[in-house]
Motif scaffolding. Structure first.
Motif, mmCIF file in Angstrom:
data_model
loop_
_atom_site.group_PDB
_atom_site.id
_atom_site.type_symbol
_atom_site.label_atom_id
_atom_site.label_comp_id
_atom_site.label_asym_id
_atom_site.label_seq_id
_atom_site.Cartn_x
_atom_site.Cartn_y
_atom_site.Cartn_z
ATOM 1 N N UNK A 165 1.181 -1.215 0.026
ATOM 2 C CA UNK A 165 0.002 0.169 -0.283
ATOM 3 C C UNK A 165 1.013 0.988 0.360
ATOM 4 N N UNK A 166 1.779 1.232 0.300
ATOM 5 C CA UNK A 166 2.743 2.318 0.870
ATOM 6 C C UNK A 166 3.473 2.497 -0.499
ATOM 7 N N UNK A 193 -6.579 5.113 -1.483
ATOM 8 C CA UNK A 193 -5.318 4.211 -0.722
ATOM 9 C C UNK A 193 -5.699 4.628 1.468
ATOM 10 N N UNK A 194 -6.493 5.824 1.103
ATOM 11 C CA UNK A 194 -6.757 6.477 2.131
ATOM 12 C C UNK A 194 -8.591 6.104 3.209
ATOM 13 N N UNK A 234 5.966 8.157 8.900
ATOM 14 C CA UNK A 234 5.302 7.396 10.050
ATOM 15 C C UNK A 234 4.117 7.042 9.579
ATOM 16 N N UNK A 235 3.579 6.432 8.889
ATOM 17 C CA UNK A 235 2.310 6.126 8.830
ATOM 18 C C UNK A 235 1.154 4.985 9.428
ATOM 19 N N UNK A 236 -0.382 5.839 9.855
ATOM 20 C CA UNK A 236 -1.251 4.358 10.485
ATOM 21 C C UNK A 236 -2.163 4.084 9.560
ATOM 22 N N UNK A 262 -6.006 -2.288 3.898
ATOM 23 C CA UNK A 262 -5.148 -1.936 4.280
ATOM 24 C C UNK A 262 -5.628 -0.653 3.418
ATOM 25 N N UNK A 263 -5.599 0.498 4.342
ATOM 26 C CA UNK A 263 -6.056 1.987 3.874
ATOM 27 C C UNK A 263 -4.557 2.357 5.145
ATOM 28 N N UNK A 264 -4.389 4.206 5.321
ATOM 29 C CA UNK A 264 -3.806 4.634 5.220
ATOM 30 C C UNK A 264 -5.359 6.029 6.203
ATOM 31 N N UNK A 265 -4.725 5.383 7.656
ATOM 32 C CA UNK A 265 -5.586 6.779 8.160
ATOM 33 C C UNK A 265 -5.020 7.658 8.660
#
Length: 156
Positions: free
Chosen positions: A29-30, A48-49, A126-128, A136-139
């Protein structure tokens, strides 16, 4: 007793493999996020978010004070889309440290940012992430930005 140890060993191996697989999914995802970022593909970025993503940056101002800046994702998308096509930019991810617990993941990615082929700055992302509907999605994304204490060995 041997059978119990064998079963425990197999279960432990399966758990490790599942964890590794999820780590690989988070990393993908990243990597995809930055691929879309470099292509200025705002449609792919948005996919992606989550709708309520939080973007923040930590830097130091001219007076040496730490500054926390929060960005609106919509504004970020407009800024990305408005970069002229004749301008080159690349955020080079130098490493990945990923931790997964169930439907939550964290990724730490040191980076260098290059603009028009010249080093601009470095830092860490720093991804959560959250796993929702098996995806998977970035929050949350917070990064640091600095020009000193950067390892500028990479030029490509």
């Amino acid at each position: 007793m041997k059978h119990l140890l064998l079963i425990f060993s197999l279960l432990f191996t399966m758990i490790l493999n599942a964890q590794k697989s999820e780590s690989d999914n988070v990393k993908a995802v990243i990597v995809d996020f930055f691929d879309a970022f470099h292509k200025q593909d705002t449609t792919a970025l948005k996919a992606m978010v989550t709708d309520k993503i939080i973007l923040q940056s930590i830097s130091t101002n001219k007076d040496g004070k730490t500054v926390l800046k929060e960005d609106d994702f919509g504004k970020f998308m407009k800024n990305i889309a408005s970069i002229p096509k004749d301008r080159t930019f690349e955020e080079k991810l130098l490493d990945f440290s990923i931790q997964v617990d169930g439907n939550m993941a964290n990724a730490w990615t040191p980076y260098e940012f290059w603009y028009q082929g010249k080093f601009s700055h470095c830092g860490v992302n720093s991804f959560q992430l959250i796993k929702d509907d098996k995806k998977w999605k970035i929050i949350y994304l917070v990064d640091t930005r600095r020009r000193e204490n950067c390892n500028k060995n990479s030029k490509n």
